[in-house]
Design a protein around this motif. Structure first.
Motif, PDB file in Angstrom:
ATOM      1  N   ALA A 109       0.763  -1.246  -0.064  1.00 35.56           N
ATOM      2  CA  ALA A 109      -0.044  -0.114   0.025  1.00 35.56           C
ATOM      3  C   ALA A 109       0.812   1.369  -0.066  1.00 35.56           C
ATOM      4  N   ASP A 110       1.805   1.020   0.737  1.00 37.55           N
ATOM      5  CA  ASP A 110       2.697   2.421   0.752  1.00 37.55           C
ATOM      6  C   ASP A 110       3.339   2.617  -0.350  1.00 37.55           C
ATOM      7  N   ALA A 111       3.996   1.624  -1.134  1.00 37.44           N
ATOM      8  CA  ALA A 111       4.372   1.720  -2.528  1.00 37.44           C
ATOM      9  C   ALA A 111       3.463   2.543  -3.521  1.00 37.44           C
ATOM     10  N   VAL A 112       2.183   1.830  -3.470  1.00 38.50           N
ATOM     11  CA  VAL A 112       1.267   2.255  -4.561  1.00 38.50           C
ATOM     12  C   VAL A 112       1.114   3.574  -4.391  1.00 38.50           C
ATOM     13  N   ASN A 113       0.474   3.812  -2.929  1.00 41.56           N
ATOM     14  CA  ASN A 113       0.006   5.323  -2.758  1.00 41.56           C
ATOM     15  C   ASN A 113       0.993   6.137  -2.850  1.00 41.56           C
ATOM     16  N   GLN A 172      -6.212   5.201  -4.503  1.00 40.34           N
ATOM     17  CA  GLN A 172      -5.522   4.897  -3.543  1.00 40.34           C
ATOM     18  C   GLN A 172      -5.786   3.571  -2.923  1.00 40.34           C
ATOM     19  N   MET A 173      -4.707   2.919  -2.309  1.00 34.21           N
ATOM     20  CA  MET A 173      -5.131   1.428  -1.985  1.00 34.21           C
ATOM     21  C   MET A 173      -5.308   1.559  -0.417  1.00 34.21           C
ATOM     22  N   LYS A 174      -6.354   1.120   0.011  1.00 33.56           N
ATOM     23  CA  LYS A 174      -6.523   0.878   1.378  1.00 33.56           C
ATOM     24  C   LYS A 174      -6.144  -0.668   1.933  1.00 33.56           C
ATOM     25  N   HIS A 175      -5.857  -0.664   3.033  1.00 33.37           N
ATOM     26  CA  HIS A 175      -5.357  -2.099   3.721  1.00 33.37           C
ATOM     27  C   HIS A 175      -5.459  -2.199   4.719  1.00 33.37           C
ATOM     28  N   HIS A 224      -7.466  -3.176  -1.293  1.00 32.14           N
ATOM     29  CA  HIS A 224      -8.564  -2.643  -2.186  1.00 32.14           C
ATOM     30  C   HIS A 224      -8.231  -1.484  -2.932  1.00 32.14           C
ATOM     31  N   MET A 225      -8.058  -1.434  -4.191  1.00 28.49           N
ATOM     32  CA  MET A 225      -7.832  -0.149  -4.748  1.00 28.49           C
ATOM     33  C   MET A 225      -9.142   0.846  -4.726  1.00 28.49           C
ATOM     34  N   ALA A 268      -8.398  -8.056  -2.725  1.00 27.31           N
ATOM     35  CA  ALA A 268      -7.201  -9.030  -2.799  1.00 27.31           C
ATOM     36  C   ALA A 268      -6.395  -9.179  -1.504  1.00 27.31           C
ATOM     37  N   PHE A 269      -5.911 -10.477  -1.280  1.00 25.69           N
ATOM     38  CA  PHE A 269      -5.081 -10.870  -0.151  1.00 25.69           C
ATOM     39  C   PHE A 269      -3.883 -11.159  -0.531  1.00 25.69           C
ATOM     40  N   LEU A 270      -2.819 -10.818   0.440  1.00 23.50           N
ATOM     41  CA  LEU A 270      -1.608 -11.393   0.289  1.00 23.50           C
ATOM     42  C   LEU A 270      -1.547 -12.679   1.180  1.00 23.50           C
TER      43      LEU A 270
END
Length: 141
Positions: A28-32, A43-46, A52-53, A94-96
């Motif tokens: 999330a930090d990298a995408v945001n 934005q990606m929330k996690h 979730h985007m 989605a899930f890691l």
């Protein structure tokens, strides 16, 4: 019997959950950060390993903040990701998992960033504002 063994393993190895939290936060930090830098309204929330985007400019602190999504950009993003080998379920959540290695997380970050850049190059995102766009936090909601 397998599920009992899995539960027992997770109970005896709580570090699995810490690793999943770190992986979700890194993603999330990298995408945001990428969205913020490129002024992309997404934005990606996690929460832990679930992510979730959201394709909107306004910050999201709770589900009440979720506005109408930029449907064209969202569809294009998921198609670009799929063309690069990443399938996000139809729910867009989605899930890691603990099976995802650090290099696989790096690949996922690269796929998401490249897909977002492609959608931006196609002109499918709305124009940026002076404030920037992505939510820098990964507030757990």
């Amino acid at each position: 019997f397998r599920s009992a063994a899995a539960v027992g393993y997770l109970r005896d190895h709580p570090d699995v959950y810490r690793g999943l939290e770190r992986a979700g936060e890194r993603l999330a930090d990298a995408v945001n950060g990428f969205c913020q830098e490129r002024q992309i309204p997404a934005q990606m929330k996690h929460v832990g390993s679930m992510f979730h985007m959201f394709f909107q400019r306004q910050p999201i602190e709770s589900m009440r903040d979720v506005a109408g999504s930029d449907i064209a950009a969202e569809k294009a993003f998921y198609l670009h990701a799929l063309n690069r080998g990443v399938l996000v379920p139809g729910t867009q959540r989605a899930f890691l998992s603990a099976a995802h290695s650090s290099s696989e997380i790096d690949t996922l970050i690269q796929v998401f960033q490249t897909s977002l850049a492609d959608v931006q190059a196609e002109g499918l995102f709305s124009a940026p504002t002076e404030k920037g766009n992505c939510d820098e936090s990964t507030t757990e909601n």
